[in-house]
Design an enzyme around this catalytic site. Structure first.
Site, mmCIF file in Angstrom:
data_model
loop_
_atom_site.group_PDB
_atom_site.id
_atom_site.type_symbol
_atom_site.label_atom_id
_atom_site.label_comp_id
_atom_site.label_asym_id
_atom_site.label_seq_id
_atom_site.Cartn_x
_atom_site.Cartn_y
_atom_site.Cartn_z
ATOM 1 N N LEU A 88 -81.345 7.122 -6.890
ATOM 2 C CA LEU A 88 -80.904 5.906 -5.976
ATOM 3 C C LEU A 88 -79.940 6.447 -5.485
ATOM 4 C CD1 LEU A 88 -81.429 2.915 -6.221
ATOM 5 C CD2 LEU A 88 -79.253 2.625 -7.409
ATOM 6 N N HIS A 89 -79.880 6.312 -4.115
ATOM 7 C CA HIS A 89 -78.744 7.123 -3.162
ATOM 8 C C HIS A 89 -78.574 6.265 -1.747
ATOM 9 C CE1 HIS A 89 -81.855 8.915 -1.095
ATOM 10 N NE2 HIS A 89 -80.966 8.922 -0.024
ATOM 11 N N ARG A 90 -79.355 5.398 -1.199
ATOM 12 C CA ARG A 90 -79.406 4.900 0.176
ATOM 13 C C ARG A 90 -78.204 3.772 0.082
ATOM 14 N NH1 ARG A 90 -84.392 5.582 2.990
ATOM 15 N NH2 ARG A 90 -84.022 3.943 4.494
#
Length: 316
Positions: free
Chosen positions: A158-160
């Site tokens: 998860l990084h956006r």
């Protein structure tokens, strides 16, 4: 040119060694925060002024790719875009803004799939080449010496910005991982952006989710090859999961790799309701259902894009 968009050694320097790439000719200065783009704009301008290249080739939809395209265009150098034509339809996403702006000033377009190629045709672009996804070449090399071994865990990334900048949305994504962790162990390599966002929003990581530092590239591929399925908001992971034949639950409302969703290999998971919970339980508990998904063909998942691009470059 190494732009240092990733300034962590774990996320950048290691991959040069793992893929046996030569050391870049130029490293842009490490700049954190909002000044990064403006500082790099000037630094890359100096590189182009010195080198006077025939082309500027940029890949993907990152800030670094947009930076290269803008500097090259201002210098009057033709822009070649790898992964051109990808469209999620969400113009609020920085990645969507970047890829559309790059394609508006590029001269040559290397599309990763037929959907992207058709998008470019609709937008009136010319000099189009359907080449495939270069990221799959790296995985193909890794697979030659790898030994995947199926294990019972789910992998998550998860990084956006769309998932990490709003604390309310970030809590929802963590709640999704927390529920999945009640069904199957979840392994989460924690991206620096996500770590910072979690701390700023005072969000405690869910119990049952095992957090590890960002992985080396080969280590991540091994985890992806070993997991039961992956939950991710990454565009690259969606393609990698299909190549390694692992179901990918996309933690977004939409995706630029829609062909994999239509093929029944990847699945949009913008929220977690009763229907989504039943589906995840089936992935875990119903082996026939799980293998049926794995046996489905992944359209346009093949290596060789890099060689195709090099062949076209030589003709240019």
């Amino acid at each position: 040119v190494h732009t240092r968009q990733h300034y962590s050694a774990r996320l950048s320097e290691n991959i040069l060694r793992e893929l046996d790439l030569r050391r870049p000719d130029y490293f842009l200065p490490i700049v954190k925060g909002k000044r990064q783009f403006s500082e790099h704009l000037q630094s890359l301008g100096h590189v182009l002024e010195k080198e006077k290249p025939d082309f500027v080739l940029v890949q993907g939809d990152t800030n670094s790719a947009l930076l290269g395209a803008l500097v090259g265009a201002r210098a009057g150098v033709p822009i070649l875009h790898v992964e051109a034509g990808c469209r999620s339809g969400n113009i609020q996403a920085p990645e969507e803004q970047n890829r559309r702006m790059i394609d508006s000033i590029a001269s040559v377009f290397f599309a990763a799939d037929k959907t992207a190629y058709k998008n470019l045709q609709r937008e009136g672009r010319t000099n189009l080449h359907l080449v495939g996804n270069t990221g799959l070449d790296a995985i193909a090399d890794w697979k030659k010496t790898a030994s995947p071994r199926q294990k019972t865990f789910a992998l998550a990334t998860l990084h956006r910005q769309e998932n990490t900048s709003d604390p309310h949305i970030l809590r929802k994504k963590m709640a999704t991982l927390a529920w999945v962790a009640t069904q199957i162990p979840v392994l989460l390599p924690l991206h620096p952006r996500s770590k910072k966002a979690l701390a700023a929003a005072h969000i405690t990581l869910p119990q049952g989710v095992q957090v590890i530092p960002p992985c080396r590239y080969s280590h991540f591929l091994q985890l992806l090859a070993d997991c039961r399925f992956v939950l991710s908001d990454s565009g690259g992971v969606q393609e990698e999961a299909a190549f390694l034949n692992r179901p990918c639950l996309v933690l977004r409302e939409e995706t630029e790799w829609i062909r994999l969703v239509k093929a029944g290999k990847n699945f949009l998971l913008p929220q977690l309701g009763p229907k989504e919970k039943r589906f995840i339980r089936r992935l875990i508990e119903d082996e026939d259902f799980y293998q049926k998904i794995r046996k489905k063909r992944s359209p346009e998942i093949r290596a060789g894009a890099s060689a195709r691009i090099i062949s076209i470059l030589r003709k240019l």
